[in-house]
Design a protein around this motif. Structure first.
Motif, PDB file in Angstrom:
ATOM      1  N   GLY B 258      74.099  24.189  -5.348  1.00 25.41           N
ATOM      2  CA  GLY B 258      73.761  25.589  -5.624  1.00 25.41           C
ATOM      3  C   GLY B 258      74.917  26.523  -5.296  1.00 25.41           C
ATOM      4  N   THR B 262      77.138  28.619  -8.087  1.00 27.42           N
ATOM      5  CA  THR B 262      77.269  30.078  -8.049  1.00 27.42           C
ATOM      6  C   THR B 262      78.742  30.472  -8.140  1.00 27.42           C
ATOM      7  OG1 THR B 262      75.375  30.037  -6.562  1.00 27.42           O
ATOM      8  CG2 THR B 262      76.537  32.138  -6.768  1.00 27.42           C
ATOM      9  N   GLY B 266      80.146  31.585 -11.680  1.00 27.39           N
ATOM     10  CA  GLY B 266      80.547  32.996 -11.679  1.00 27.39           C
ATOM     11  C   GLY B 266      81.934  33.173 -12.276  1.00 27.39           C
TER      12      GLY B 266
END
Lengths: 265, 284
Positions: B258, B262, B266
């Motif tokens: 996770g 991210t 991103g």
């Protein structure tokens, strides 16, 4: 013979000039491939740091092995770049161009292309050999001669094997999957110590997938002279070279032109 | 329209937001199409899965000799059977993932990206959905063939929990790997040649991801470094869960995946937005 050599040299020069038109791309691929190989070799450094040796092979043996395989593979696929895409040339009818010119078809087709990344393999191989020499503490002119001979044999067997497998395209049509597997198998097996494998597997590595002639055998010969190994290397190179040329030209009789209009720039 | 994904024109000409289900349905259709497309060539699918036999055979020879030479029943808590099942799962994930960086690079270089950008789907999500359709089937083929070979070599596989936990983690592995592929592919907007990035990334996965050797066999300092990088959570995480399933380990794998999703996701998103804004298309 001299005429053919001059012709191939002219092709190689043209390929180099062509690559130099895109210098940044060429250099990026060369440096990238060297880094790629170096990162892969870290596996063996970690492995031997923990387990020291496997069936008599140590890190210096692996440096010699990578030296021969990378130099042979790099030189072979740089000088005869079409050796890795011969099946698609045959299947898509692109052999028409080579057939229409008064030059040896196989030689012309193979040497008409160079892979930039292969120059990175070649350079990495020389570095690996240099490191092997430093860590083994043994070097003389004869070792350099043995290294050159070992690499030449490695090139001969690798290119011959690739031509042999892809010549099957003349008989069975699309061999892209077979070619991919054969390529993976020969490269993977040639980069592992031969002492890992038992009798039956060894027989396979000297015949059906001749990885032993590309890696382990020439690498051992480079490290220490052995008359029997010299004979095996020369015989292996000669036999596979003869077989590949014979099978390719037998298959070429079955070649069907695509009659496609092709533009070569 | 600043965001093609968030809004579309309604028949009346007003801007309306599609429901999440409608957006998901669109990518589900792309995924399903690719799945059906791959199923149309079962021989090719089977043929591609044969590569795992070669790798398992080499690994078996290597680790059998190594375990024999050390005389130990287990190394870093892994028996020979554990190591082989770990490597089978690691190879199955590695061989099944679709490297889309080359496709994206080609589309950027030859300009065909222009034809995908004006379609009613997101360029990045389109590639992920299509790649996933291919990966799912390839993973199934690799697991069946790989497991059969390893079972013959070292005996039965780990229990059902290992299969379920590893299977759950593999989905996020592919997503994380896809983010790296997209990053490499999108770099074609900036640099001329992306092959070198692709090779080096692959080698990081082989080494620091734990495809060639379980990270447990690394010296402590390198193990710490590897576990703090994203590559380990693409391969090592699911493969280690497979042979040693526990809720604590599953939680750790999900957490790390996770976090890295991210971060890398991103970066991909920002890079894609900037690249799409800078895109110049000549001709018609």
């Amino acid at each position: 013979m001299g005429r053919h050599l001059a012709f191939v040299a002219a092709l190689w020069r043209t390929n180099l000039l062509s690559a130099m038109e895109y210098r940044v791309s060429f250099l990026t691929q060369v440096v990238g491939m060297m880094l790629n190989n170096a990162i892969y070799f870290v596996f063996w450094i970690i492995f031997f740091a923990r387990f020291e040796e496997i069936n008599g092979w140590d890190l210096v043996d692996m440096l010699f092995l990578f030296g021969v395989v990378a130099t042979g593979f790099g030189a072979g696929t740089y000088l005869f770049g079409n050796a890795i895409r011969l099946s698609s040339l045959i299947a898509s009818g692109q052999m028409d161009y080579y057939l229409s010119l008064p030059r040896p078809v196989l030689l012309h087709a193979l040497a008409s292309r160079s892979n930039a990344s292969s120059a990175g393999d070649f350079t990495y191989g020389l570095f690996s050999f240099g490191a092997a020499v430093i860590f083994s503490g043994t070097f003389n002119g004869l070792m350099l001669l043995r290294f050159t001979l070992g690499c030449l044999a490695s090139i001969a067997v690798l290119i011959s094997f690739l031509v042999l497998v892809q010549s099957l395209t003349f008989w069975i049509g699309n061999t892209s999957l077979l070619t991919r597997h054969a390529f993976n198998a020969i490269v993977t097996f040639s980069l592992y110590p031969i002492t890992l494998f038992d009798g039956t597997a060894k027989l396979l590595l000297f015949t059906l997938i001749p990885a032993a002639f590309i890696g382990a055998l020439p690498a051992e010969f480079v490290r220490r002279f052995d008359l029997l190994q010299l004979a095996q290397i020369c015989a292996g190179g000669g036999v596979f070279l003869f077989l590949s040329v014979y099978v390719f030209y037998r298959g070429l009789r079955r070649y069907e032109s695509g009659s496609a209009i092709q533009v070569r720039m | 329209m600043s965001n093609r994904e968030a809004s579309v024109l309604s028949p009346e000409g007003c801007v309306r937001n599609p429901s999440a289900a409608a957006v998901a349905g669109k990518y589900w259709a792309i995924f399903r199409t690719q799945l059906v497309n791959s199923l149309a060539y079962p021989i090719d699918l089977l043929g591609r899965s044969l590569l795992i036999v070669l790798f398992m055979w080499i690994f078996m020879n290597l680790w059998q000799v190594t375990y024999g030479a050390t005389g130990a029943r287990s190394i870093a808590g892994l028996t020979l059977a554990d190591t082989m099942w770990y490597l089978m799962m690691a190879e199955a994930v590695m061989l099944s993932k679709r490297d889309l960086s080359e496709t994206i690079t080609e589309q950027v270089k030859d300009g065909s990206v222009a034809y995908l950008l004006n379609k009613p789907f997101n360029f990045i999500l389109y590639h992920f959905a299509a790649g996933l359709g291919d990966s799912v089937l390839a993973f199934g083929g690799n697991l069946i063939i790989g497991a059969a070979v390893v079972w013959l070599m070292v005996g039965p596989p780990p229990g059902l929990t290992g299969w379920i936990f590893a299977g759950a983690a593999v989905g996020l592995s592919w997503l994380l790997d896809f983010c790296f592929s997209a990053l490499i592919g999108l770099s074609a907007f900036v640099v001329e040649e992306t092959n070198a990035f692709r090779w080096i990334y692959q080698k990081f996965l082989l080494l620091l991801g734990g495809v060639l050797i379980p990270l447990d066999f690394f010296p402590a300092w390198l193990q710490t470094v590897s576990l703090n990088l994203p590559f380990a959570w693409i391969i090592y995480g699911p493969a280690r869960l497979f042979v040693d399933p526990s809720l604590a380990r599953l939680g750790q794998v999900f957490l790390q995946q996770g976090i890295w999703l991210t971060v890398v996701g991103g970066i991909v998103w920002v890079m894609y937005r900037r690249a799409a804004a800078r895109l110049v298309i000549n001709g018609g």
